[in-house]
Design a protein around this motif. Sequence first.
Motif, short mmCIF file in Angstrom:
data_model
loop_
_atom_site.label_atom_id
_atom_site.label_comp_id
_atom_site.label_asym_id
_atom_site.label_seq_id
_atom_site.Cartn_x
_atom_site.Cartn_y
_atom_site.Cartn_z
N ILE A 81 3.26 5.22 8.15
CA ILE A 81 2.48 3.99 8.27
C ILE A 81 3.37 2.79 8.55
O ILE A 81 3.19 2.10 9.56
CB ILE A 81 1.66 3.75 6.98
CG1 ILE A 81 0.66 4.88 6.77
CG2 ILE A 81 0.92 2.41 7.07
CD1 ILE A 81 -0.04 4.83 5.43
N GLY A 82 4.29 2.48 7.64
CA GLY A 82 5.10 1.30 7.89
C GLY A 82 5.91 0.88 6.68
O GLY A 82 5.83 1.48 5.61
N SER A 83 6.65 -0.18 6.86
CA SER A 83 7.61 -0.63 5.86
C SER A 83 6.93 -1.18 4.60
O SER A 83 6.13 -2.10 4.67
CB SER A 83 8.50 -1.72 6.47
OG SER A 83 9.41 -2.22 5.52
N ILE A 117 15.16 -7.11 -7.09
CA ILE A 117 15.52 -6.16 -8.14
C ILE A 117 14.82 -4.80 -8.05
O ILE A 117 15.45 -3.76 -8.24
CB ILE A 117 15.26 -6.78 -9.54
CG1 ILE A 117 16.16 -8.00 -9.74
CG2 ILE A 117 15.47 -5.77 -10.64
CD1 ILE A 117 15.92 -8.74 -11.04
N CYS A 118 13.53 -4.78 -7.78
CA CYS A 118 12.72 -3.57 -7.93
C CYS A 118 13.25 -2.38 -7.13
O CYS A 118 13.28 -2.42 -5.89
CB CYS A 118 11.28 -3.85 -7.52
SG CYS A 118 10.21 -2.39 -7.69
N PRO A 119 13.67 -1.31 -7.79
CA PRO A 119 14.18 -0.14 -7.06
C PRO A 119 13.07 0.64 -6.34
O PRO A 119 13.35 1.35 -5.37
CB PRO A 119 14.82 0.71 -8.16
CG PRO A 119 14.08 0.33 -9.41
CD PRO A 119 13.74 -1.12 -9.25
N MET A 120 11.83 0.52 -6.83
CA MET A 120 10.73 1.18 -6.13
C MET A 120 10.55 0.58 -4.74
O MET A 120 10.37 1.29 -3.75
CB MET A 120 9.42 1.05 -6.93
CG MET A 120 9.40 1.85 -8.21
SD MET A 120 7.81 1.70 -9.08
CE MET A 120 6.72 2.55 -7.93
N GLY A 121 10.59 -0.77 -4.67
CA GLY A 121 10.49 -1.44 -3.38
C GLY A 121 11.65 -1.06 -2.47
O GLY A 121 11.47 -0.89 -1.26
N ALA A 122 12.84 -0.93 -3.05
CA ALA A 122 14.01 -0.52 -2.25
C ALA A 122 13.79 0.86 -1.64
O ALA A 122 14.05 1.08 -0.45
CB ALA A 122 15.25 -0.53 -3.13
N TYR A 136 10.89 2.47 -1.14
CA TYR A 136 9.82 2.45 -0.15
C TYR A 136 10.27 1.77 1.15
O TYR A 136 9.79 2.11 2.24
CB TYR A 136 8.57 1.77 -0.71
CG TYR A 136 7.72 2.70 -1.52
CD1 TYR A 136 7.02 3.74 -0.91
CD2 TYR A 136 7.59 2.55 -2.90
CE1 TYR A 136 6.24 4.60 -1.64
CE2 TYR A 136 6.81 3.42 -3.65
CZ TYR A 136 6.13 4.45 -3.01
OH TYR A 136 5.36 5.31 -3.75
N GLY A 137 11.19 0.81 1.04
CA GLY A 137 11.74 0.21 2.24
C GLY A 137 12.52 1.21 3.07
O GLY A 137 12.40 1.25 4.30
N VAL A 138 13.32 2.02 2.41
CA VAL A 138 14.08 3.07 3.10
C VAL A 138 13.13 4.10 3.71
O VAL A 138 13.30 4.52 4.86
CB VAL A 138 15.07 3.74 2.13
CG1 VAL A 138 15.75 4.93 2.80
CG2 VAL A 138 16.12 2.73 1.66
N ILE A 139 12.13 4.51 2.94
CA ILE A 139 11.18 5.52 3.41
C ILE A 139 10.43 5.04 4.65
O ILE A 139 10.25 5.79 5.62
CB ILE A 139 10.17 5.88 2.30
CG1 ILE A 139 10.87 6.68 1.19
CG2 ILE A 139 8.99 6.67 2.85
CD1 ILE A 139 10.00 6.92 -0.03
N GLY A 140 9.99 3.77 4.64
CA GLY A 140 9.16 3.26 5.74
C GLY A 140 9.92 2.53 6.81
O GLY A 140 9.31 1.84 7.64
N ASP A 161 12.79 -4.48 4.77
CA ASP A 161 12.36 -5.22 3.58
C ASP A 161 10.98 -5.85 3.73
O ASP A 161 10.41 -6.32 2.74
CB ASP A 161 13.38 -6.31 3.24
CG ASP A 161 14.69 -5.74 2.72
OD1 ASP A 161 14.68 -4.58 2.25
OD2 ASP A 161 15.72 -6.43 2.80
N CYS A 162 10.45 -5.90 4.94
CA CYS A 162 9.09 -6.44 5.15
C CYS A 162 8.09 -5.61 4.36
O CYS A 162 8.13 -4.38 4.38
CB CYS A 162 8.75 -6.40 6.63
SG CYS A 162 7.04 -6.91 7.01
#
Length: 305
Positions: free
Chosen positions: A99-101, A218-223, A225-229, A277-278
């Motif tokens: 889907i996307g970032s 800070i959030c590692p979940m966002g980090a 998901y950024g890599v994944i998307g 990071d978007c």
Amino acid sequence: MANSPKQAGWEARSKLGWWASHRFLVARRVSQGLILALFLSGPLFGVWLLRGNYSSSMLLDTVPMTDPLMLLESLFAGHWTAPVAIVGGIIIALSYALIGSRVFCGWVCPFSLVTDFAAWLRRKLNIRSSAPLSRSLRYGVLVVVLAGSAISGTLLWEWINPVAAMGRGLITGFGSGNIPLANLFQGLVIGFGAGIWLLLAIFLFDLLVVEHGWCGHICPMGALYGVIGAKGIVRVSAIGRERCTRCMDCFHICPEPQVLREPLFGKQESPLVLDKDCISCGRCIDVCAENVFEVKSRFNHSGAK
């Protein structure tokens, strides 16, 4: 001339109307609300559309869905993970990769209600001070979480995961079936438990210490998901950047404003926002009175020089 952060979006609302200047924000809230409703369908009505929580769930008692970070923590900790959990993690990772970032952060994560409110309040109170904090820190936190899980043999992040705490609080509170307001409040208090202090601490951190501090730094979940998307298809594009008046409203409203700089001002660069990071929230589209931004695919090269 640049607008003040307090006035971000006013020009778009005046020129385009309320709906056009809030449509992506409304769509995000509807998305988050619908996902919560899927979780609550079982406790409230006995129809289990989505059983579980934001960390691990089962869609229609058939399709497993697992938080990729929790799955990685488990594997790094050396715990044998049920095949269904691994399949669920793969399903989620592949879905967001396509889907996307960081679509999870923008359209699914319930904790964004807290951080978005803190950001809105900062603008309204005209709080401009912000402690310097690297946006790369979250990737370091991600590495520490996985390394810590491997060393301790525990799911380290799940002890303090505010997304899980927020999800449990909402699902338990609203799923209690206590319709009267007093009973609903009691259910929410029980659901959140001690986690409410964690949520309050992060809210105050975002409000008073670092702008977009938690999700943006800070959030590692966002980090993760950024890599994944990072190579996802759906992208925001500054396709009409020649119309930009540099009012800076998009920068004031965006939780990751650094991702807009090159697509908007780098005339030799692609107008596509390709930075991992978007969060794909579309708020830059909402607040732009000149209709500079649109949703495109990463394969769209319109506006590129």
